[in-house]
Design an enzyme around this catalytic site. Structure first.
Site, PDB file in Angstrom:
ATOM      1  N   ASP A 176       1.042  -1.237  -0.267  1.00  0.00           N
ATOM      2  CA  ASP A 176      -0.039  -0.233  -0.008  1.00  0.00           C
ATOM      3  C   ASP A 176       1.057   1.311  -0.226  1.00  0.00           C
ATOM      4  OD1 ASP A 176       0.741   0.377   2.547  1.00  0.00           O
ATOM      5  OD2 ASP A 176      -1.151   0.103   3.311  1.00  0.00           O
ATOM      6  N   GLN A 234     -10.775   7.681  -4.830  1.00  0.00           N
ATOM      7  CA  GLN A 234     -11.649   8.425  -3.823  1.00  0.00           C
ATOM      8  C   GLN A 234     -12.763   8.582  -3.714  1.00  0.00           C
ATOM      9  OE1 GLN A 234     -10.235   7.789  -0.673  1.00  0.00           O
ATOM     10  NE2 GLN A 234      -8.980   6.843  -1.094  1.00  0.00           N
ATOM     11  N   GLY A 260     -10.942   4.400   0.469  1.00  0.00           N
ATOM     12  CA  GLY A 260     -11.263   5.069   0.986  1.00  0.00           C
ATOM     13  C   GLY A 260     -12.710   4.174   1.464  1.00  0.00           C
ATOM     14  N   ASP A 316      -7.668  -7.331   0.180  1.00  0.00           N
ATOM     15  CA  ASP A 316      -7.239  -7.574   1.097  1.00  0.00           C
ATOM     16  C   ASP A 316      -8.143  -7.094   2.365  1.00  0.00           C
ATOM     17  OD1 ASP A 316      -6.359  -4.262   0.675  1.00  0.00           O
ATOM     18  OD2 ASP A 316      -5.728  -5.421   2.428  1.00  0.00           O
ATOM     19  N   CYS A 336     -13.953 -28.747   6.550  1.00  0.00           N
ATOM     20  CA  CYS A 336     -12.146 -27.576   6.286  1.00  0.00           C
ATOM     21  C   CYS A 336     -11.390 -28.450   6.073  1.00  0.00           C
ATOM     22  CB  CYS A 336     -12.309 -26.720   7.082  1.00  0.00           C
ATOM     23  SG  CYS A 336     -10.700 -25.523   7.108  1.00  0.00           S
ATOM     24  N   CYS A 340      -8.273 -28.418   5.827  1.00  0.00           N
ATOM     25  CA  CYS A 340      -6.932 -27.238   6.386  1.00  0.00           C
ATOM     26  C   CYS A 340      -6.001 -28.494   7.281  1.00  0.00           C
ATOM     27  CB  CYS A 340      -7.115 -25.798   6.580  1.00  0.00           C
ATOM     28  SG  CYS A 340      -7.391 -26.131   8.580  1.00  0.00           S
ATOM     29  N   CYS A 400      -7.708 -28.449  10.890  1.00  0.00           N
ATOM     30  CA  CYS A 400      -8.918 -29.288  10.909  1.00  0.00           C
ATOM     31  C   CYS A 400      -9.001 -30.697  11.019  1.00  0.00           C
ATOM     32  CB  CYS A 400      -9.791 -29.144  10.089  1.00  0.00           C
ATOM     33  SG  CYS A 400     -10.577 -26.749  10.468  1.00  0.00           S
ATOM     34  N   HIS A 420      -6.072 -21.723   9.949  1.00  0.00           N
ATOM     35  CA  HIS A 420      -7.399 -22.032  10.150  1.00  0.00           C
ATOM     36  C   HIS A 420      -7.798 -20.862   8.644  1.00  0.00           C
ATOM     37  CE1 HIS A 420     -11.788 -23.341   9.760  1.00  0.00           C
ATOM     38  NE2 HIS A 420     -12.080 -22.582  10.294  1.00  0.00           N
TER      39      HIS A 420
END
Lengths: 399, 399
Positions: free
Chosen positions: B91, B225, B252, B302, B340, B342, B345, B371
């Site tokens: 950013d 913006q 924004g 994000d 899940c 993962c 899990c 997770h």
């Protein structure tokens, strides 16, 4: 049989062997990482497996307070609770209670202490410690002992040793009467044969039935005390052996005495322990020390040093100790230890590790711990290899 | 070419495509985990790779303070510094500086602010932000903007938007003049061809020469913006597009306005952005929201939510949110999310995760983060899959 110990090669006093437990085989001499409350701080169980950890140490005092023995027991014991299919050893809680100082009171019956968490009052006796350790369900559990403070007079060391001997008898008696209550005895064995586990982990094969461990239970080790007095140590060793355990620990060391004295007490005490049974030196040490004690004939060791030092940015390398917080590493593109093949040294630079530490990032603790554990485990691998090769010159220095 | 964007399938307003960067390919729509100071808190880069993360977000403000742009530049840029071979976006620092409130002062030239770490005074301008972002060397960098506070009057939103437009021109101008100074342009390319890296990681193939990226550099995105005013948003979008960037962000938002308004502004603004270029909605959102915005035609998002919530024991599952600290999970042997796959899990029970959290163990943060990130990444995988199948009914709910 719940425990088998085979010595496969000796070199001077050092021995390389294998310890067979209900949760797998351990190559000795072994260093056991400390997983205080059912976790080696910051490190997942997959990683511990990758690192080659074959046995973990859990602290009974901490687990008794959190999550509590009933929770662990109901969930099938520590192995299942923390999803760790390999071996576990729990201490008796004696040493932790000993460390509480102002918060404890000892009498013949046991120890009254206050929780370091909330000040609540609790009582540990040999029977209680056994009850808790059976509920936790480690493969190897320890007799409840009094860790004699240092320095102590001969009288104090002697009376403390006598108390530990009486507690050893009580520990053994309670254990013999209740060892069939270990939670995996029923739950895990039946889980394997009848119903699927709720968390089916492929690596989780709880009890090695192929080793003839069907119906196996825990093993209780005795602990030798006696302060720094070699004659008392001899007496404690002989009388503990007289009570009869499948393995023996040397306790009450690393309590503030000089390192040379520790070594002297260890060397002397080992002579009075049976050569064909596992010998566990509690709470040591530095990388140099674990090499040294292996050379003297110790088979098992544990210590918070690699994990605790990692959290403070102290890293063990083949070139000596590194304090990663130092500004000299800000732009150091080298691997932490050029001779280490761990996943941290293969991937990250000192500059990055220094940054993570300076920025107080959690990943600093994770990566530092992985490296330090790796270093300890590699050191022990080299020790075992040297013994098996019969080449004392190959012993690592621990540096 | 430094960036190529291919839309391969659309479904209503939603698009599935691929973004090609100098550090690899990204399947869109994509959720970018936040690695504030060159680390996704507690998670090693190997794990991020295993999770399938294709692009990470770094925060310029934080990296500028620690370890500082000169350190990162001298060490070859952020990819090499943190040993992350895949794409990175930084950013501009504008949003973080905006969050400092009392510690900042804005004028035409830029923003003077005080460090949240030590109170030291610093200055960010479009030129400074570009200089820092070029030194960090992310694949995608962001124009320096002013994030308009909410609520704001039309006049305030308008003048803030105008400032952002002037800053966008200055950002682009500086970037065009200096984009050849990106550190991997020289160091990494030459490192690959001539000398071995000091930390040779097998997965580290810094610049995808096979993609025709030899000599590639970073790409600068513009930011729209205009507060919550749809007409201003339209104007901001059109004039930012007029300046010309290879991708556009909507900034924004998520600054305290109601979610329905966020959605309205996003939907309206997207209509004024080029259909064939990547569209990045900054700082969102919940699992439901990232699905919703993907549906509207957003390609990149994000948010700190999955990682930050994890640290507070808030876990996203297919059955809704779980606060793992609750006593109801003390003896819950079930996997956190039965749907899940993962590694958390697959291996651990809710009881164990609850214990780790209650005992304040670092592993709680590590496992919870794995997770939550997994859940977000899986949600986006399902979104992309649904678009490619052309089956809107297959869109996950984000629950």
């Amino acid at each position: 049989m719940s425990l088998q110990f085979q010595i496969e090669k000796t070199l001077g006093s050092a021995r390389a062997g294998r310890l067979f437990t209900p949760h797998g085989e351990i190559e000795t001499p072994v260093f056991m990482p400390v997983g205080t409350v059912a976790s080696v701080k910051g490190i997942s169980q997959d990683l511990l497996e990758d690192l080659g950890v074959q046995i973990l140490l859990g602290n009974t005092y901490h687990l008794y307070l959190r999550p509590g023995v009933e929770v662990v027991r109901e969930l099938g014991g520590l192995h299942k609770f923390m999803s760790w299919p390999r071996a576990i050893l729990t201490d008796s809680g004696g040493f932790q209670v000993f460390s509480l100082n102002e918060l404890r009171k000892v009498n013949e019956e046991g120890v009254t202490f206050r929780s370091h968490l909330d000040g609540s009052s609790h009582f540990f006796s040999p029977e209680n410690s056994m009850r808790v350790q059976i509920g936790l369900g480690a493969d190897i559990i320890m007799a409840f002992d009094e860790c004699t403070e240092h320095p102590a007079s001969r009288e104090r060391s002697k009376s403390s040793m006598e108390l530990t001997l009486r507690w050893a008898e009580r520990s053994k008696k309670y254990f013999e009467q209740h060892k069939n209550e270990v939670p995996w005895k029923s739950s895990q064995l039946s889980a394997v044969s009848s119903q699927p586990q709720q968390i089916p982990h492929p690596a989780f094969s709880p009890v090695r039935n192929d080793m003839g461990f069907d119906g196996a239970c825990q093993s209780l080790f005795g602990i030798v005390q006696g302060g720094m007095d070699l004659a008392l140590r001899k007496e404690s060793a002989e009388r503990t052996v007289g009570i009869g355990f499948p393995g023996y620990a040397i306790g009450g060391l690393s309590v503030g005495e000089p390192r040379e004295l520790t070594r002297e007490v260890v060397e002397s005490t080992l002579q009075h322990l049976p050569a064909d049974q596992p010998r566990y030196l509690m709470g040591v040490g530095t990388p140099e020390e674990i090499v040294q004690y292996s050379r003297l004939g110790v088979d098992m060791m544990d210590c918070v040093l690699p994990t605790r030092a990692a959290r403070h940015g102290l890293l063990f390398t083949s070139e000596g100790k590194i304090s990663i917080k130092q500004a000299r590493y800000v732009k150091d593109e080298n691997a932490l230890d050029p001779n280490c093949g761990c996943r941290v040294c293969r991937r990250y630079s000192r500059a990055y590790l220094r940054h993570l530490y300076a920025a107080n990032e959690v990943l600093a603790q994770v990566l530092n711990t992985i490296h330090n554990l790796s270093f300890y485990l590699d050191t022990m691998r080299q020790v075992r290899h040297s013994i098996r090769l019969g080449e004392e010159s190959r012993f690592p220095t621990g540096l």
